[in-house]
Write a protein that holds these residues in place. Structure first.
Motif, PDB file in Angstrom:
ATOM      1  N   LEU A  22      77.208  34.919  41.402  1.00 32.45           N
ATOM      2  CA  LEU A  22      76.199  35.530  40.534  1.00 32.45           C
ATOM      3  C   LEU A  22      76.328  35.029  39.098  1.00 32.45           C
ATOM      4  O   LEU A  22      75.318  34.765  38.428  1.00 32.45           O
ATOM      5  CB  LEU A  22      76.306  37.054  40.575  1.00 32.45           C
ATOM      6  N   ASN A  23      77.537  34.875  38.623  1.00 34.16           N
ATOM      7  CA  ASN A  23      77.750  34.347  37.273  1.00 34.16           C
ATOM      8  C   ASN A  23      77.214  32.918  37.158  1.00 34.16           C
ATOM      9  O   ASN A  23      76.592  32.565  36.154  1.00 34.16           O
ATOM     10  CB  ASN A  23      79.226  34.386  36.895  1.00 34.16           C
ATOM     11  N   ARG A  24      77.458  32.099  38.173  1.00 30.60           N
ATOM     12  CA  ARG A  24      76.937  30.732  38.159  1.00 30.60           C
ATOM     13  C   ARG A  24      75.411  30.727  38.174  1.00 30.60           C
ATOM     14  O   ARG A  24      74.771  29.938  37.482  1.00 30.60           O
ATOM     15  CB  ARG A  24      77.483  29.922  39.343  1.00 30.60           C
ATOM     16  N   THR A  25      74.822  31.637  38.948  1.00 34.05           N
ATOM     17  CA  THR A  25      73.367  31.728  39.023  1.00 34.05           C
ATOM     18  C   THR A  25      72.780  32.144  37.679  1.00 34.05           C
ATOM     19  O   THR A  25      71.802  31.552  37.211  1.00 34.05           O
ATOM     20  CB  THR A  25      72.951  32.737  40.114  1.00 34.05           C
ATOM     21  N   GLN A  30      69.948  30.786  32.689  1.00 33.46           N
ATOM     22  CA  GLN A  30      69.916  30.762  31.224  1.00 33.46           C
ATOM     23  C   GLN A  30      69.663  29.351  30.722  1.00 33.46           C
ATOM     24  O   GLN A  30      68.903  29.148  29.773  1.00 33.46           O
ATOM     25  CB  GLN A  30      71.222  31.318  30.649  1.00 33.46           C
ATOM     26  N   GLN A  31      70.265  28.354  31.362  1.00 32.85           N
ATOM     27  CA  GLN A  31      70.024  26.962  30.986  1.00 32.85           C
ATOM     28  C   GLN A  31      68.549  26.610  31.192  1.00 32.85           C
ATOM     29  O   GLN A  31      67.936  25.937  30.359  1.00 32.85           O
ATOM     30  CB  GLN A  31      70.912  26.014  31.804  1.00 32.85           C
ATOM     31  N   GLN A  32      67.978  27.052  32.311  1.00 34.07           N
ATOM     32  CA  GLN A  32      66.571  26.786  32.590  1.00 34.07           C
ATOM     33  C   GLN A  32      65.669  27.489  31.576  1.00 34.07           C
ATOM     34  O   GLN A  32      64.676  26.910  31.118  1.00 34.07           O
ATOM     35  CB  GLN A  32      66.209  27.237  34.004  1.00 34.07           C
ATOM     36  N   ILE A  33      65.999  28.712  31.223  1.00 32.91           N
ATOM     37  CA  ILE A  33      65.210  29.452  30.240  1.00 32.91           C
ATOM     38  C   ILE A  33      65.226  28.723  28.900  1.00 32.91           C
ATOM     39  O   ILE A  33      64.184  28.559  28.253  1.00 32.91           O
ATOM     40  CB  ILE A  33      65.726  30.898  30.090  1.00 32.91           C
TER      41      ILE A  33
END
Length: 71
Positions: A22-25, A30-33
């Protein structure tokens, strides 16, 4: 008693794995946002720059004048 401890250790291990995933997701999202925000900002700037260069009067354009010649 030992079986209960073993079962709890197994459940804890699965919970830790799930939390890591979940942390990786969340990190990927966040990177995509952030990337999408940069793209949106760039597009907004392009629209503003394009709106200012269309005759300078700020008046609405007639979309019929923008129809390609093959119509």
């Amino acid at each position: 008693m030992q079986d209960r401890i073993t079962n709890l250790e197994v459940k804890l291990s699965f919970a830790e794995d799930l939390l890591d995933e979940l942390n990786r997701t969340v990190y990927r999202q966040q990177q995509q946002i952030e990337a999408l925000q940069k793209h949106l900002l760039a597009l907004t700037e392009q629209v503003r720059a394009g709106a200012g260069g269309g005759g300078g009067s700020g008046e609405p354009r007639d979309l019929r004048e923008e129809i390609p010649p093959h119509y």
